[in-house]
Design a protein around this motif. Structure first.
Motif, mmCIF file in Angstrom:
data_model
loop_
_atom_site.group_PDB
_atom_site.id
_atom_site.type_symbol
_atom_site.label_atom_id
_atom_site.label_comp_id
_atom_site.label_asym_id
_atom_site.label_seq_id
_atom_site.Cartn_x
_atom_site.Cartn_y
_atom_site.Cartn_z
ATOM 1 N N HIS A 112 44.250 44.112 41.333
ATOM 2 C CA HIS A 112 44.756 44.273 39.966
ATOM 3 C C HIS A 112 43.589 44.326 38.966
ATOM 4 C CE1 HIS A 112 48.135 42.757 37.037
ATOM 5 N NE2 HIS A 112 47.692 43.948 36.728
ATOM 6 N N LEU A 113 42.646 43.402 39.138
ATOM 7 C CA LEU A 113 41.497 43.326 38.224
ATOM 8 C C LEU A 113 40.627 44.589 38.313
ATOM 9 C CD1 LEU A 113 39.611 41.737 36.306
ATOM 10 C CD2 LEU A 113 38.580 40.700 38.351
ATOM 11 N N PHE A 114 40.251 44.992 39.517
ATOM 12 C CA PHE A 114 39.394 46.177 39.662
ATOM 13 C C PHE A 114 40.128 47.421 39.161
ATOM 14 C CE2 PHE A 114 37.175 43.891 43.417
ATOM 15 C CZ PHE A 114 36.278 43.288 42.553
ATOM 16 N N GLY A 115 41.460 47.447 39.367
ATOM 17 C CA GLY A 115 42.250 48.570 38.852
ATOM 18 C C GLY A 115 42.169 48.644 37.335
ATOM 19 N N ALA A 116 42.230 47.480 36.689
ATOM 20 C CA ALA A 116 42.162 47.453 35.220
ATOM 21 C C ALA A 116 40.789 47.920 34.738
ATOM 22 C CB ALA A 116 42.452 46.032 34.720
ATOM 23 N N VAL A 117 39.745 47.627 35.512
ATOM 24 C CA VAL A 117 38.396 48.092 35.144
ATOM 25 C C VAL A 117 38.315 49.605 35.340
ATOM 26 C CG1 VAL A 117 35.943 47.987 35.772
ATOM 27 C CG2 VAL A 117 37.304 45.875 35.698
ATOM 28 N N THR A 118 38.767 50.065 36.493
ATOM 29 C CA THR A 118 38.684 51.504 36.810
ATOM 30 C C THR A 118 39.515 52.319 35.821
ATOM 31 O OG1 THR A 118 38.485 50.867 39.122
ATOM 32 C CG2 THR A 118 38.958 53.174 38.696
ATOM 33 N N LEU B 206 39.538 47.358 30.746
ATOM 34 C CA LEU B 206 38.599 46.259 30.506
ATOM 35 C C LEU B 206 37.178 46.795 30.465
ATOM 36 C CD1 LEU B 206 39.958 43.587 33.040
ATOM 37 C CD2 LEU B 206 40.483 43.812 30.601
ATOM 38 N N HIS B 207 36.498 46.501 29.375
ATOM 39 C CA HIS B 207 35.089 46.847 29.253
ATOM 40 C C HIS B 207 34.310 45.573 29.598
ATOM 41 C CE1 HIS B 207 31.361 48.288 27.773
ATOM 42 N NE2 HIS B 207 31.376 47.564 26.683
ATOM 43 N N ILE B 208 33.460 45.644 30.624
ATOM 44 C CA ILE B 208 32.738 44.445 31.078
ATOM 45 C C ILE B 208 31.522 44.229 30.181
ATOM 46 C CG2 ILE B 208 31.531 43.366 33.019
ATOM 47 C CD1 ILE B 208 33.177 45.252 34.867
ATOM 48 N N GLN B 209 31.466 43.054 29.572
ATOM 49 C CA GLN B 209 30.401 42.785 28.599
ATOM 50 C C GLN B 209 29.431 41.734 29.146
ATOM 51 O OE1 GLN B 209 33.148 41.890 25.464
ATOM 52 N NE2 GLN B 209 33.612 44.048 25.146
ATOM 53 N N ILE B 210 28.323 42.213 29.734
ATOM 54 C CA ILE B 210 27.292 41.294 30.228
ATOM 55 C C ILE B 210 26.281 41.151 29.086
ATOM 56 C CG2 ILE B 210 25.573 40.828 32.003
ATOM 57 C CD1 ILE B 210 27.120 42.725 33.861
#
Ligand code: NDP
Length: 324
Positions: free
Chosen positions: A281-287, A291-295
């Motif tokens: 579910h999480l990786f799907g939301a990223v793909t 979700l924009h991953i903010q490092i």
């Protein structure tokens, strides 16, 4: 041998010491992992201070990392040598190499780098269960989110917007208010200065929010209860300001038949099936671009004491990653 960051006693950042530790061969069901990126989480602070005891000391801290499988123990067929993998909620992540049970690992899709995985496995899976299980957010719900520009908060608020919620963000500074707005939050409360329940009532035409996602704990507990609508859900999932004091459950009745839950990610990834479902579910939301991953901070693993100091000083935003 591997470099690792261990504690021999509970306390301040000076307790974090870099040491060479022996790495055993992987046993049945285990793999040897070369870890390239490790996630920094507030639970690491609770472990270091002893708020959440870790068991026998010395102990290697850290609960989340990503890396490459280097060797397989007997009977492992869920991953192969050379696979890029990551895991949340397994103590011992602050190390260049470790042995870990294969069923704690998730294989990474090509679209997610090891660094990104270390930034979102624990925090993103937390956002996922909070939004879909602790309280299932629906279009039109107003929700209150604390530390909204932080690690969990940045992911939770972005995802909540895609679910159609009105997101009221509590943040500790103007800079964090900007980040919360960029992440789509509808309203921002500078909760170090403003009265939270009063602002929430103003923003919701007196109704209150459907759910309060409170990771701050002691300092905000009553404000969260006072911000909920009747039958609202108080999700108390962290203690950044200290643990919530014992309370009289009758208070939940008096404030409008409220629901209270105190969840942990540990339960939500307790089996390999739950972990795999959540990760998909999480990786799907990223793909899918939800979700924009903010490092926003990276540190060498050896500089972990500085990373802890920054996190506790409320000086970080988004995710922090430690690099081996
Ligand atoms: P964050 O990046 O959110 O950092 C913590 C933030 O908490 C700070 O930046 C600060 O934001 C806020 N804060 C408020 N009061 C204090 C205080 N007295 N001292 C320090 N910080 C304070 O961390 P994480 O994303 O790693 O974790 C967020 C929270 O979620 C933590 O409480 C953590 O324990 C919890 N958590 C719970 C999980 C669970 O399953 N139960 C799983 C993962 C995380 P601001 O300046 O905006 O107030």
């Amino acid at each position: 041998m591997s470099n690792a960051i261990r504690i021999h006693q509970y306390g301040g950042v000076e307790c974090l010491v870099r040491e060479e530790v022996a790495v055993p061969d992987p046993g049945p069901g285990e793999v040897l992992l070369r870890q390239t990126a490790c996630g920094l989480n507030y639970i690491d602070v609770y472990h270091r201070t002893g708020l959440y005891p870790v068991g026998d000391l010395p102990a290697t801290l850290g609960m989340e990392a990503a890396g490459v499988v280097e060797a397989l123990g007997e009977g492992v067929d869920s991953v192969a040598t050379g696979d890029r993998v990551a895991y949340p909620m397994c103590l011992g992540a602050y190390a260049e190499q470790r042995v870990i049970a294969a069923d704690k690992l998730v294989r990474l899709p090509d679209t997610v780098s090891e660094r990104q995985a270390a930034a979102i496995m624990l925090k993103g899976l937390t956002a996922q269960y909070l939004l879909f299980r602790s309280y299932a957010v629906k279009p039109g719900d107003a929700i209150l989110v604390y530390a909204a520009a932080g690690g969990v908060g940045s992911l939770l608020t972005q995802w909540a917007k895609h679910l159609g919620a009105t997101v009221i963000a509590c943040v500790g500074s103007q800079q964090k208010a900007e980040l919360a707005r960029v992440n789509g939050c509808d309203h921002v409360i500078l909760y170090r200065d403003e009265d939270i329940p009063e602002r929430v009532r103003e923003l919701t035409d007196g109704a209150g929010v459907s759910a309060a996602y409170d990771s701050v704990g002691k300092a905000t507990f009553m404000d969260s209860l006072d911000s909920l609508r009747p039958f609202g859900v108080m999700v108390s999932y962290g203690n950044a300001s200290g643990p919530v004091e014992p309370f009289d459950p009758g208070m939940l009745a008096a404030k409008g038949s409220l629901y209270f839950t105190r969840p942990t990610l540990a339960t939500h990834v307790a089996t390999s099936e739950l972990l795999a479902d959540g990760a998909r579910h999480l990786f799907g939301a990223v793909t899918d671009g939800l979700l924009h991953i903010q490092i926003n901070q990276t540190y060498a693993l050896a500089d972990v004491a500085q990373a802890h100091s920054d996190l506790e000083a409320r000086a970080t935003t988004g995710s922090s990653v430690l690099l081996s």
